[in-house]
Design a protein around this motif. Structure first.
Motif, PDB file in Angstrom:
ATOM      1  N   ASP A  41     -14.940  12.772 -64.823  1.00  0.00           N
ATOM      2  CA  ASP A  41     -13.973  12.677 -63.973  1.00  0.00           C
ATOM      3  C   ASP A  41     -14.811  13.104 -62.204  1.00  0.00           C
ATOM      4  OD1 ASP A  41     -11.784  12.882 -62.204  1.00  0.00           O
ATOM      5  OD2 ASP A  41     -10.327  14.001 -63.465  1.00  0.00           O
ATOM      6  N   ARG A  42     -15.050  12.151 -61.547  1.00  0.00           N
ATOM      7  CA  ARG A  42     -15.717  12.264 -60.584  1.00  0.00           C
ATOM      8  C   ARG A  42     -15.179  12.669 -59.499  1.00  0.00           C
ATOM      9  NH1 ARG A  42     -17.424   6.171 -61.946  1.00  0.00           N
ATOM     10  NH2 ARG A  42     -19.308   6.359 -62.162  1.00  0.00           N
ATOM     11  N   PHE A  43     -13.526  13.128 -59.483  1.00  0.00           N
ATOM     12  CA  PHE A  43     -12.380  13.214 -58.596  1.00  0.00           C
ATOM     13  C   PHE A  43     -11.727  14.631 -59.478  1.00  0.00           C
ATOM     14  CE2 PHE A  43     -12.510   8.732 -58.024  1.00  0.00           C
ATOM     15  CZ  PHE A  43     -12.797   8.824 -56.261  1.00  0.00           C
ATOM     16  N   THR A  44     -12.932  15.153 -59.462  1.00  0.00           N
ATOM     17  CA  THR A  44     -12.576  16.960 -60.030  1.00  0.00           C
ATOM     18  C   THR A  44     -13.783  17.453 -58.847  1.00  0.00           C
ATOM     19  OG1 THR A  44     -11.139  16.497 -62.132  1.00  0.00           O
ATOM     20  CG2 THR A  44     -12.373  18.647 -61.836  1.00  0.00           C
ATOM     21  N   VAL A  45     -13.149  18.844 -58.964  1.00  0.00           N
ATOM     22  CA  VAL A  45     -14.308  19.263 -58.042  1.00  0.00           C
ATOM     23  C   VAL A  45     -13.588  21.467 -58.432  1.00  0.00           C
ATOM     24  CG1 VAL A  45     -13.455  19.805 -55.327  1.00  0.00           C
ATOM     25  CG2 VAL A  45     -15.403  19.808 -55.954  1.00  0.00           C
ATOM     26  N   GLU A  46     -14.654  22.091 -58.097  1.00  0.00           N
ATOM     27  CA  GLU A  46     -14.456  23.457 -58.250  1.00  0.00           C
ATOM     28  C   GLU A  46     -13.648  23.427 -57.096  1.00  0.00           C
ATOM     29  OE1 GLU A  46     -17.338  26.355 -58.554  1.00  0.00           O
ATOM     30  OE2 GLU A  46     -18.580  25.742 -61.120  1.00  0.00           O
ATOM     31  N   TYR A  47     -12.036  24.402 -56.890  1.00  0.00           N
ATOM     32  CA  TYR A  47     -11.602  25.093 -55.989  1.00  0.00           C
ATOM     33  C   TYR A  47     -12.083  25.871 -55.155  1.00  0.00           C
ATOM     34  CZ  TYR A  47      -7.212  26.192 -53.183  1.00  0.00           C
ATOM     35  OH  TYR A  47      -6.645  26.300 -51.985  1.00  0.00           O
ATOM     36  N   ASP A  48     -12.159  25.970 -53.591  1.00  0.00           N
ATOM     37  CA  ASP A  48     -12.935  26.870 -53.274  1.00  0.00           C
ATOM     38  C   ASP A  48     -11.720  27.451 -52.046  1.00  0.00           C
ATOM     39  OD1 ASP A  48     -14.085  29.302 -51.812  1.00  0.00           O
ATOM     40  OD2 ASP A  48     -16.203  27.614 -51.474  1.00  0.00           O
ATOM     41  N   SER A  49     -11.043  28.557 -51.975  1.00  0.00           N
ATOM     42  CA  SER A  49     -10.125  29.186 -51.102  1.00  0.00           C
ATOM     43  C   SER A  49     -10.474  29.366 -49.587  1.00  0.00           C
ATOM     44  CB  SER A  49      -9.345  30.261 -51.835  1.00  0.00           C
ATOM     45  OG  SER A  49     -10.181  31.162 -52.055  1.00  0.00           O
ATOM     46  N   ASP A  50     -12.084  29.451 -49.333  1.00  0.00           N
ATOM     47  CA  ASP A  50     -12.707  29.514 -47.795  1.00  0.00           C
ATOM     48  C   ASP A  50     -12.999  28.295 -47.537  1.00  0.00           C
ATOM     49  OD1 ASP A  50     -12.050  32.699 -48.369  1.00  0.00           O
ATOM     50  OD2 ASP A  50     -14.511  32.559 -49.936  1.00  0.00           O
ATOM     51  N   TRP A  51     -12.735  27.452 -48.645  1.00  0.00           N
ATOM     52  CA  TRP A  51     -13.260  25.944 -48.046  1.00  0.00           C
ATOM     53  C   TRP A  51     -12.204  25.061 -48.156  1.00  0.00           C
ATOM     54  CZ3 TRP A  51     -16.969  25.116 -44.948  1.00  0.00           C
ATOM     55  CH2 TRP A  51     -18.160  23.651 -45.065  1.00  0.00           C
ATOM     56  N   TRP A  70      -8.846  15.823 -57.016  1.00  0.00           N
ATOM     57  CA  TRP A  70      -8.985  15.334 -55.194  1.00  0.00           C
ATOM     58  C   TRP A  70      -8.923  14.095 -54.922  1.00  0.00           C
ATOM     59  CZ3 TRP A  70     -12.800  12.956 -52.675  1.00  0.00           C
ATOM     60  CH2 TRP A  70     -14.033  12.666 -53.901  1.00  0.00           C
ATOM     61  N   GLN A  71      -8.780  13.397 -53.941  1.00  0.00           N
ATOM     62  CA  GLN A  71      -8.891  12.289 -53.453  1.00  0.00           C
ATOM     63  C   GLN A  71      -9.422  12.462 -52.246  1.00  0.00           C
ATOM     64  OE1 GLN A  71      -4.396  10.880 -53.829  1.00  0.00           O
ATOM     65  NE2 GLN A  71      -4.057  12.099 -52.273  1.00  0.00           N
ATOM     66  N   PRO A  72      -9.818  11.631 -51.724  1.00  0.00           N
ATOM     67  CA  PRO A  72     -10.215  10.755 -50.163  1.00  0.00           C
ATOM     68  C   PRO A  72      -8.846  10.893 -49.431  1.00  0.00           C
ATOM     69  CG  PRO A  72     -11.452   9.236 -51.572  1.00  0.00           C
ATOM     70  CD  PRO A  72     -10.299  10.131 -52.675  1.00  0.00           C
ATOM     71  N   VAL A  73      -9.125  11.411 -48.125  1.00  0.00           N
ATOM     72  CA  VAL A  73      -7.495  11.839 -47.197  1.00  0.00           C
ATOM     73  C   VAL A  73      -7.840  11.119 -45.800  1.00  0.00           C
ATOM     74  CG1 VAL A  73      -5.911  12.782 -45.883  1.00  0.00           C
ATOM     75  CG2 VAL A  73      -6.764  13.212 -48.103  1.00  0.00           C
TER      76      VAL A  73
END
Length: 179
Positions: A25-35, A52-55
């Motif tokens: 899944d290329r559209f999964t990333v680690e969530y970072d509340s500081d980012w 995630w997805q591009p916006v």
């Protein structure tokens, strides 16, 4: 040139989404509340995987500060590449092998990109080499994907060296050839 690069980037994202069911899944990333990023599709605990997805960017961004500071005009297609979408990096495949296209996911990320680009351009000046504008990583150590600032060609270069070879006549053509 703007619309051509934007369309090629849009088409690439669509191809990656269509192929994602056959691969990681290329559209999964680690969530970072500081980012923070508008790309996250949900909130989570820091370190948890989120989709995630591009916006599309609604605020115009500019490389004018680099151009003014270094007395250089950056290749237009390169500027459009980084000012089309808020996005995390895109993992993709070129005919030469895997690559990761750099993207910016928030304003701070864009500022960091600019700082790194200034360092890269200053290194090129010190080495008396023509300016190149990096936009991607390869799986080969110290090799990056860049746009030749004068010609607009996409080139493969080893950090600190002259480009090794031309990969495409322009950024849109390169993006169109990725899978």
């Amino acid at each position: 040139m703007e619309q051509i690069v934007q369309q090629s980037l849009h088409n690439l994202v669509q191809r990656l989404r269509a192929e994602q069911h056959n691969s990681e899944d290329r559209f999964t990333v680690e969530y970072d509340s500081d980012w923070p990023s508008v790309c996250y599709l949900s909130e989570a605990a820091t370190g948890d995987q989120v989709k995630w997805q591009p916006v599309a960017m609604d605020t115009p961004l500019s490389f004018a500060n680099i151009e003014n500071a270094l007395h250089i005009t950056l290749n237009e297609q390169y500027c459009h590449f980084f000012t089309t979408n808020w996005s995390f990096n895109l993992l993709t495949q070129a005919s030469e092998g895997p690559c990761e296209l750099l993207q910016v996911c928030n304003q701070e990320d864009f500022e960091r990109l600019q700082q790194n680009l200034i360092g890269h351009l200053m290194m090129k000046q010190r080495l008396k080499q023509p300016p190149t504008l990096f936009f991607g990583l390869t799986d080969e150590e110290d090799f990056i994907l860049s746009v030749d600032n004068a010609s607009g060609e996409v080139v493969l270069e080893q950090v600190g060296k002259h480009p090794v070879r031309c990969l495409a006549p322009d950024l849109a053509t390169f993006l169109d050839g990725l899978r």
